[in-house]
Design a protein around this motif. Sequence first.
Motif, PDB file in Angstrom:
ATOM      1  N   GLN A  34       0.786  -1.208   0.000  1.00  0.00           N
ATOM      2  CA  GLN A  34       0.000   0.000   0.000  1.00  0.00           C
ATOM      3  C   GLN A  34       0.824   1.266   0.000  1.00  0.00           C
ATOM      4  OE1 GLN A  34      -3.384  -0.711   0.375  1.00  0.00           O
ATOM      5  NE2 GLN A  34      -4.218   1.307   0.377  1.00  0.00           N
ATOM      6  N   GLY A  35       2.081   1.182   0.259  1.00  0.00           N
ATOM      7  CA  GLY A  35       2.894   2.372   0.183  1.00  0.00           C
ATOM      8  C   GLY A  35       2.761   3.054  -1.148  1.00  0.00           C
ATOM      9  N   ALA A  36       2.390   2.318  -2.168  1.00  0.00           N
ATOM     10  CA  ALA A  36       2.207   2.919  -3.488  1.00  0.00           C
ATOM     11  C   ALA A  36       1.031   3.878  -3.492  1.00  0.00           C
ATOM     12  CB  ALA A  36       1.971   1.826  -4.516  1.00  0.00           C
ATOM     13  N   LEU A  37       0.094   3.697  -2.560  1.00  0.00           N
ATOM     14  CA  LEU A  37      -1.088   4.535  -2.527  1.00  0.00           C
ATOM     15  C   LEU A  37      -1.038   5.583  -1.424  1.00  0.00           C
ATOM     16  CD1 LEU A  37      -3.860   1.847  -3.039  1.00  0.00           C
ATOM     17  CD2 LEU A  37      -2.887   3.399  -4.721  1.00  0.00           C
ATOM     18  N   ALA A  38      -0.545   5.199  -0.259  1.00  0.00           N
ATOM     19  CA  ALA A  38      -0.524   6.124   0.865  1.00  0.00           C
ATOM     20  C   ALA A  38       0.491   5.664   1.879  1.00  0.00           C
ATOM     21  CB  ALA A  38      -1.917   6.198   1.505  1.00  0.00           C
ATOM     22  N   ALA A  39       1.069   6.608   2.615  1.00  0.00           N
ATOM     23  CA  ALA A  39       2.090   6.259   3.579  1.00  0.00           C
ATOM     24  C   ALA A  39       1.499   6.016   4.958  1.00  0.00           C
ATOM     25  CB  ALA A  39       3.127   7.368   3.654  1.00  0.00           C
ATOM     26  N   SER A  40       0.323   6.556   5.256  1.00  0.00           N
ATOM     27  CA  SER A  40      -0.299   6.346   6.553  1.00  0.00           C
ATOM     28  C   SER A  40      -1.807   6.536   6.405  1.00  0.00           C
ATOM     29  CB  SER A  40       0.250   7.331   7.587  1.00  0.00           C
ATOM     30  OG  SER A  40      -0.309   7.081   8.847  1.00  0.00           O
ATOM     31  N   PHE A  41      -2.610   5.587   6.924  1.00  0.00           N
ATOM     32  CA  PHE A  41      -4.042   5.655   6.717  1.00  0.00           C
ATOM     33  C   PHE A  41      -4.766   4.761   7.699  1.00  0.00           C
ATOM     34  CE2 PHE A  41      -2.116   2.416   4.195  1.00  0.00           C
ATOM     35  CZ  PHE A  41      -2.932   1.324   4.363  1.00  0.00           C
ATOM     36  N   SER A  42      -6.084   4.937   7.837  1.00  0.00           N
ATOM     37  CA  SER A  42      -6.895   4.076   8.676  1.00  0.00           C
ATOM     38  C   SER A  42      -7.305   2.854   7.868  1.00  0.00           C
ATOM     39  CB  SER A  42      -8.140   4.825   9.150  1.00  0.00           C
ATOM     40  OG  SER A  42      -7.764   5.925   9.953  1.00  0.00           O
ATOM     41  N   VAL A  43      -7.465   1.730   8.558  1.00  0.00           N
ATOM     42  CA  VAL A  43      -7.795   0.486   7.870  1.00  0.00           C
ATOM     43  C   VAL A  43      -9.265   0.494   7.478  1.00  0.00           C
ATOM     44  CG1 VAL A  43      -7.893  -2.007   8.083  1.00  0.00           C
ATOM     45  CG2 VAL A  43      -6.006  -0.741   9.112  1.00  0.00           C
ATOM     46  N   SER A  44      -9.544   0.271   6.191  1.00  0.00           N
ATOM     47  CA  SER A  44     -10.899   0.372   5.666  1.00  0.00           C
ATOM     48  C   SER A  44     -11.666  -0.934   5.724  1.00  0.00           C
ATOM     49  CB  SER A  44     -10.848   0.823   4.199  1.00  0.00           C
ATOM     50  OG  SER A  44     -10.234  -0.176   3.405  1.00  0.00           O
ATOM     51  N   GLY A  45     -10.957  -2.055   5.903  1.00  0.00           N
ATOM     52  CA  GLY A  45     -11.598  -3.351   5.827  1.00  0.00           C
ATOM     53  C   GLY A  45     -11.502  -3.949   4.437  1.00  0.00           C
ATOM     54  N   GLN A  46     -10.887  -3.231   3.506  1.00  0.00           N
ATOM     55  CA  GLN A  46     -10.697  -3.704   2.137  1.00  0.00           C
ATOM     56  C   GLN A  46      -9.318  -4.337   2.013  1.00  0.00           C
ATOM     57  OE1 GLN A  46     -12.913  -2.776  -0.669  1.00  0.00           O
ATOM     58  NE2 GLN A  46     -11.744  -4.144  -1.977  1.00  0.00           N
ATOM     59  N   GLN A  47      -9.278  -5.587   1.569  1.00  0.00           N
ATOM     60  CA  GLN A  47      -7.999  -6.261   1.353  1.00  0.00           C
ATOM     61  C   GLN A  47      -7.457  -5.912  -0.024  1.00  0.00           C
ATOM     62  OE1 GLN A  47      -9.415 -10.285   1.975  1.00  0.00           O
ATOM     63  NE2 GLN A  47      -8.315 -10.413   3.909  1.00  0.00           N
ATOM     64  N   PHE A  48      -6.157  -6.068  -0.201  1.00  0.00           N
ATOM     65  CA  PHE A  48      -5.543  -5.868  -1.506  1.00  0.00           C
ATOM     66  C   PHE A  48      -4.471  -6.927  -1.704  1.00  0.00           C
ATOM     67  CE2 PHE A  48      -3.608  -3.147   1.673  1.00  0.00           C
ATOM     68  CZ  PHE A  48      -2.247  -3.334   1.525  1.00  0.00           C
ATOM     69  N   LYS A  49      -4.129  -7.182  -2.948  1.00  0.00           N
ATOM     70  CA  LYS A  49      -3.140  -8.213  -3.270  1.00  0.00           C
ATOM     71  C   LYS A  49      -1.862  -7.576  -3.798  1.00  0.00           C
ATOM     72  CE  LYS A  49      -6.261 -12.097  -4.124  1.00  0.00           C
ATOM     73  NZ  LYS A  49      -6.716 -13.128  -5.092  1.00  0.00           N
ATOM     74  N   VAL A  50      -0.733  -8.209  -3.448  1.00  0.00           N
ATOM     75  CA  VAL A  50       0.564  -7.697  -3.853  1.00  0.00           C
ATOM     76  C   VAL A  50       1.450  -8.850  -4.303  1.00  0.00           C
ATOM     77  CG1 VAL A  50       2.627  -6.469  -3.105  1.00  0.00           C
ATOM     78  CG2 VAL A  50       0.400  -5.805  -2.204  1.00  0.00           C
ATOM     79  N   THR A  51       2.203  -8.631  -5.357  1.00  0.00           N
ATOM     80  CA  THR A  51       3.224  -9.593  -5.771  1.00  0.00           C
ATOM     81  C   THR A  51       4.531  -8.848  -6.009  1.00  0.00           C
ATOM     82  OG1 THR A  51       2.701  -9.396  -8.139  1.00  0.00           O
ATOM     83  CG2 THR A  51       1.538 -11.104  -6.886  1.00  0.00           C
ATOM     84  N   ALA A  52       5.635  -9.577  -5.937  1.00  0.00           N
ATOM     85  CA  ALA A  52       6.948  -9.009  -6.230  1.00  0.00           C
ATOM     86  C   ALA A  52       7.860 -10.122  -6.709  1.00  0.00           C
ATOM     87  CB  ALA A  52       7.536  -8.332  -5.003  1.00  0.00           C
ATOM     88  N   ASP A  53       8.734  -9.791  -7.643  1.00  0.00           N
ATOM     89  CA  ASP A  53       9.712 -10.773  -8.106  1.00  0.00           C
ATOM     90  C   ASP A  53      10.788 -11.007  -7.049  1.00  0.00           C
ATOM     91  OD1 ASP A  53       8.354 -10.930 -10.508  1.00  0.00           O
ATOM     92  OD2 ASP A  53       9.604  -9.409 -11.476  1.00  0.00           O
ATOM     93  N   ARG A  54      11.186  -9.931  -6.365  1.00  0.00           N
ATOM     94  CA  ARG A  54      12.278 -10.032  -5.385  1.00  0.00           C
ATOM     95  C   ARG A  54      12.209  -8.877  -4.393  1.00  0.00           C
ATOM     96  NH1 ARG A  54      17.353 -12.558  -5.300  1.00  0.00           N
ATOM     97  NH2 ARG A  54      18.954 -11.504  -4.045  1.00  0.00           N
ATOM     98  N   LEU A  55      12.465  -9.173  -3.125  1.00  0.00           N
ATOM     99  CA  LEU A  55      12.568  -8.149  -2.090  1.00  0.00           C
ATOM    100  C   LEU A  55      13.831  -8.392  -1.280  1.00  0.00           C
ATOM    101  CD1 LEU A  55       9.990  -6.594   0.278  1.00  0.00           C
ATOM    102  CD2 LEU A  55      11.990  -7.711   1.258  1.00  0.00           C
ATOM    103  N   GLU A  56      14.650  -7.372  -1.118  1.00  0.00           N
ATOM    104  CA  GLU A  56      15.847  -7.427  -0.298  1.00  0.00           C
ATOM    105  C   GLU A  56      15.667  -6.433   0.847  1.00  0.00           C
ATOM    106  OE1 GLU A  56      19.041  -6.418  -2.906  1.00  0.00           O
ATOM    107  OE2 GLU A  56      18.557  -7.993  -4.357  1.00  0.00           O
ATOM    108  N   GLY A  57      15.731  -6.914   2.093  1.00  0.00           N
ATOM    109  CA  GLY A  57      15.477  -6.038   3.224  1.00  0.00           C
ATOM    110  C   GLY A  57      16.510  -6.167   4.324  1.00  0.00           C
ATOM    111  N   THR A  58      16.702  -5.099   5.085  1.00  0.00           N
ATOM    112  CA  THR A  58      17.569  -5.105   6.262  1.00  0.00           C
ATOM    113  C   THR A  58      16.756  -4.662   7.469  1.00  0.00           C
ATOM    114  OG1 THR A  58      18.306  -2.816   5.824  1.00  0.00           O
ATOM    115  CG2 THR A  58      19.651  -4.607   4.918  1.00  0.00           C
ATOM    116  N   GLY A  59      17.095  -5.232   8.646  1.00  0.00           N
ATOM    117  CA  GLY A  59      16.368  -4.888   9.862  1.00  0.00           C
ATOM    118  C   GLY A  59      14.943  -5.399   9.816  1.00  0.00           C
ATOM    119  N   PHE A  60      14.759  -6.727  10.038  1.00  0.00           N
ATOM    120  CA  PHE A  60      13.453  -7.383   9.935  1.00  0.00           C
ATOM    121  C   PHE A  60      12.918  -7.747  11.310  1.00  0.00           C
ATOM    122  CE2 PHE A  60      11.397 -11.546  10.141  1.00  0.00           C
ATOM    123  CZ  PHE A  60      10.307 -11.385   9.298  1.00  0.00           C
ATOM    124  N   VAL A  61      11.636  -7.476  11.550  1.00  0.00           N
ATOM    125  CA  VAL A  61      10.970  -7.891  12.785  1.00  0.00           C
ATOM    126  C   VAL A  61       9.534  -8.280  12.451  1.00  0.00           C
ATOM    127  CG1 VAL A  61      10.194  -5.555  13.404  1.00  0.00           C
ATOM    128  CG2 VAL A  61      10.493  -7.277  15.195  1.00  0.00           C
TER     129      VAL A  61
END
Length: 205
Positions: A34-61
């Motif tokens: 959802q970062g593509a749409l908004a950086a901060s928002f209230s949860v609407s109850g609407q789900q969305f789907k996301v796919t990615a070929d690859r994600l590289e991350g640092t600092g995971f919790v």
Amino acid sequence: MESVARGGTRWKRFAVVMVPSVAATAAIGVALSQGALAASFSVSGQQFKVTADRLEGTGFVQYGALEKTKDGQKPVTVVGLDEAKIRGLCQSVVVPVPVFGDISMVINAGGEGSPMVEAKKLYIDADDLSTNATFNNIDIGVSVDDTTKGPGPAKGDDYLASSFAQQASSVVFTDVKQRAWATTAGTFKLSGLKMQVKKGKHECY
């Protein structure tokens, strides 16, 4: 985009222990979504789907929570990443519209020939995830209060003290598929951004 504060999640009683593979996937969806749409928002109850070929991350919790939506509480896996780079991001939302029927909004970014999508202080709330995951220096079963390798619970979140969590110095996810409820990020840079609005169901997967 700049986020002022993370909102939407309130930590209640949650006794589900998430396995590492689920946690991994959660991280992904978030970073992508959802970062593509908004950086901060209230949860609407609407789900969305996301796919990615690859994600590289640092600092995971990662830890479990109950997400507050307009239709009640939903159990989710919350994943936080200090930084993430994403290749081949797709996010889709299908909204039923009276008279017109289903309307889909599809967002793509970070494709071949353009820089990877970049995110900082990324949080993702998801309930369905799949991916191939590699964790570096992972700790499983640490108290959420004692996590040090990721951004940890955002200030103001009412999470359950001493609840189960896991963390890792870095992660790599490939072939990511995720269904999410919410995503927030401090910054989200989308290179090669393309948005389409179509009639009917046109989801990322």
